[in-house]
Design a protein around this motif. Structure first.
Motif, short mmCIF file in Angstrom:
data_model
loop_
_atom_site.label_atom_id
_atom_site.label_comp_id
_atom_site.label_asym_id
_atom_site.label_seq_id
_atom_site.Cartn_x
_atom_site.Cartn_y
_atom_site.Cartn_z
N ARG A 103 -6.49 6.48 -29.09
CA ARG A 103 -7.94 6.54 -28.94
C ARG A 103 -8.61 6.60 -30.31
O ARG A 103 -9.59 5.89 -30.57
CB ARG A 103 -8.34 7.74 -28.10
N ASP A 104 -8.08 7.42 -31.20
CA ASP A 104 -8.64 7.52 -32.55
C ASP A 104 -8.50 6.22 -33.32
O ASP A 104 -9.41 5.81 -34.04
CB ASP A 104 -7.97 8.65 -33.33
N ARG A 105 -7.37 5.56 -33.16
CA ARG A 105 -7.10 4.33 -33.92
C ARG A 105 -7.94 3.15 -33.44
O ARG A 105 -8.44 2.37 -34.24
CB ARG A 105 -5.62 3.99 -33.80
N PHE A 106 -8.07 2.99 -32.11
CA PHE A 106 -8.67 1.77 -31.56
C PHE A 106 -10.04 1.96 -30.92
O PHE A 106 -10.61 1.00 -30.42
CB PHE A 106 -7.73 1.16 -30.52
N ARG A 107 -10.58 3.14 -30.94
CA ARG A 107 -11.80 3.45 -30.19
C ARG A 107 -12.92 2.42 -30.38
O ARG A 107 -13.59 2.07 -29.42
CB ARG A 107 -12.25 4.86 -30.56
N VAL A 145 3.24 -9.65 -25.72
CA VAL A 145 1.82 -9.36 -25.88
C VAL A 145 1.53 -7.96 -25.35
O VAL A 145 1.96 -7.60 -24.27
CB VAL A 145 0.96 -10.39 -25.11
N THR A 146 0.78 -7.19 -26.15
CA THR A 146 0.31 -5.89 -25.72
C THR A 146 -1.20 -5.86 -25.83
O THR A 146 -1.75 -6.23 -26.88
CB THR A 146 0.91 -4.76 -26.59
N LEU A 147 -1.84 -5.45 -24.75
CA LEU A 147 -3.29 -5.30 -24.73
C LEU A 147 -3.61 -3.82 -24.72
O LEU A 147 -3.21 -3.09 -23.81
CB LEU A 147 -3.87 -5.97 -23.47
N TYR A 148 -4.31 -3.35 -25.74
CA TYR A 148 -4.79 -1.97 -25.79
C TYR A 148 -6.22 -2.00 -25.26
O TYR A 148 -7.06 -2.75 -25.76
CB TYR A 148 -4.75 -1.41 -27.21
N SER A 149 -6.47 -1.20 -24.23
CA SER A 149 -7.75 -1.26 -23.52
C SER A 149 -8.14 0.13 -23.03
O SER A 149 -7.44 1.10 -23.29
CB SER A 149 -7.63 -2.22 -22.34
N ARG A 150 -9.24 0.17 -22.28
CA ARG A 150 -9.66 1.40 -21.60
C ARG A 150 -10.39 1.00 -20.34
O ARG A 150 -10.99 -0.08 -20.27
CB ARG A 150 -10.49 2.30 -22.50
#
Length: 80
Positions: free
Chosen positions: A47-51, A6-11
């Motif tokens: 950032r561009d892909r998932f913003r 599992v990978t979580l893309y976050s900020r």
């Protein structure tokens, strides 16, 4: 040790990311799975892909969810 499934893309500062992380931790702990988190603000392309979709969750390298993580759906994906 195996690669995280599992990978979580976050900020940072993202409330939905905090909630998603709680679900992922609970599910992965219960099932003995590894997970990782990637801060999209550290990479311009991410950032561009998932913003507008964070948090985004990948399972086994494929996009699984965005905005919210459904616990039962995540469990099913990791069992299947």
């Amino acid at each position: 040790m195996t690669d995280p499934r599992v990978t979580l893309y976050s900020r940072p500062g993202c409330h939905l990311c905090d909630v998603a992380r709680e679900v992922i931790v609970r599910v992965c702990d219960d099932l003995g799975e590894q997970w990782t988190e990637v801060d999209i603000d550290t990479d311009d392309a991410l950032r561009d892909r998932f913003r507008d979709e964070i948090p985004v969750t990948f399972v086994d390298g494929r996009q699984h969810d965005f905005w919210r993580v459904d616990e039962q759906r995540l469990r099913a994906a990791l069992r299947g």
